[in-house]
Design a protein around this motif. Structure first.
Motif: not given
Length: 313
Positions: A101-107, A117-121, A144-154
């Motif tokens: 299974m997969n969890f996705s979202f728009v931020a 920093h991680e996207i804390p969701i 599920s916990q997103a481990n995406y790390i915020t980049k300068q380009s974001d």
């Protein structure tokens, strides 16, 4: 050479190669007929393939009310962003044969967000024993916990993020975990404010597909409007690498939420309902079942011209 069926009655893509048989060479040596290299299918909401371009047909959402629901994070740790009463759909309990299974979202990431920093969701599914206490891990079914790390380009951008779903420690399979899932909540993990979340999607499968509503909410307008075919030997294809043609949408199965029937293949003996799309290697639609047919385009695949016909009456 003939074109094969483009899409099955349940809305899934048919992996059969289109128009070319055998194994062809690829640019960097070797041979391949795998997706992303040759004979690939894509989907889009626009005739040029740029709106909602995807090479994976979108799954339906296991969460409800996600079409326009949004939430903004604040400075409170573990603040609830989307409550179970907003997004939980009890049909999740009936899903079987689930291996991933997969969890996705728009931020939306504000300009003042801290890079690195991680996207804390976090998404948390729990059994009925956890009502009133979503922080109790003893009752987790899926998480599920997103481990995406915020980049300068974001910064100042809206980005789409996905993360795999894990099974709660008390369960051996997704089937048993889902059968015991009586609530689904999404909350922020830390007190980073100003992040705007939307287009939540919980789906079966390991790959995140474009956002869709749940089976009880979906309409014909939510599905891709165009199907693209590409016979270019090239990895990482873009929308411009595909030949785009309208996809015939007929109706939605009220039980499963799947299209029925959508694009149909070249079997001339098959009855073709109004709205179906068929293909052949003749400029005439003769040989198909009775009805009024409109030629909606053609494509040269290999050395053969394939003609596409839409039944309009």
């Amino acid at each position: 050479l003939q074109a094969s069926a483009f899409q099955n009655f349940d809305g899934t893509a048919d992996a059969t190669n289109i128009g070319v048989s055998g194994v062809l060479p690829i640019a960097n040596g070797g041979t391949s007929t795998s997706d992303g290299v040759i004979n690939t299918i894509a989907y889009s909401n626009s005739a040029d393939g740029t709106d909602g371009f995807t090479t994976v047909y979108p799954n339906l959402n296991l969460l409800k009310n996600t079409r326009a629901l949004t939430a903004t994070s604040n400075t409170t740790w573990w603040n609830t962003l989307f409550s179970s009463s907003q997004i939980y759909d009890s049909t999740i309990k009936t899903k079987t044969g689930v291996s991933a299974m997969n969890f996705s979202f728009v931020a939306y990431v504000p300009l003042n967000a801290e890079v690195g920093h991680e996207i804390p969701i976090q998404l948390k599914g729990q059994s009925s024993q956890a009502y009133g206490n979503i922080g109790t891990d003893d009752y987790n079914t899926i998480i599920s916990q997103a481990n995406y790390i915020t980049k300068q380009s974001d910064l100042g951008k809206t980005i789409r993020i996905s993360a795999p779903i894990q099974i709660g420690s008390k369960y051996k399979t997704f089937d048993t975990a889902l059968a015991d899932t009586d609530s689904v909540t999404v909350r922020q993990v830390s007190g980073i404010s100003g992040l705007v979340y939307s287009k939540l999607k919980l789906e079966i499968g390991s790959t995140a597909t474009p956002h869709m509503p749940s089976a009880s909410e979906v309409t014909v307008a939510d599905y891709p409007k165009y199907v693209g075919f590409s016979n270019i030997i090239k990895p990482n294809k873009k929308s411009s690498d595909y030949k785009w043609l309208p996809m015939g949408l007929v109706s939605i199965d009220s039980t499963t939420g799947s299209l029925k029937p959508a694009v149909i293949g070249i079997d001339c003996a098959q009855a073709h309902p109004v709205g179906s799309v068929v293909s052949n290697n003749s400029s005439s639609s003769s040989g198909y079942s009775t009805g009024k047919w409109e030629n909606i385009g053609s494509a040269v695949i290999g050395s053969t011209t394939i003609y596409y016909w839409l039944r309009t009456a």
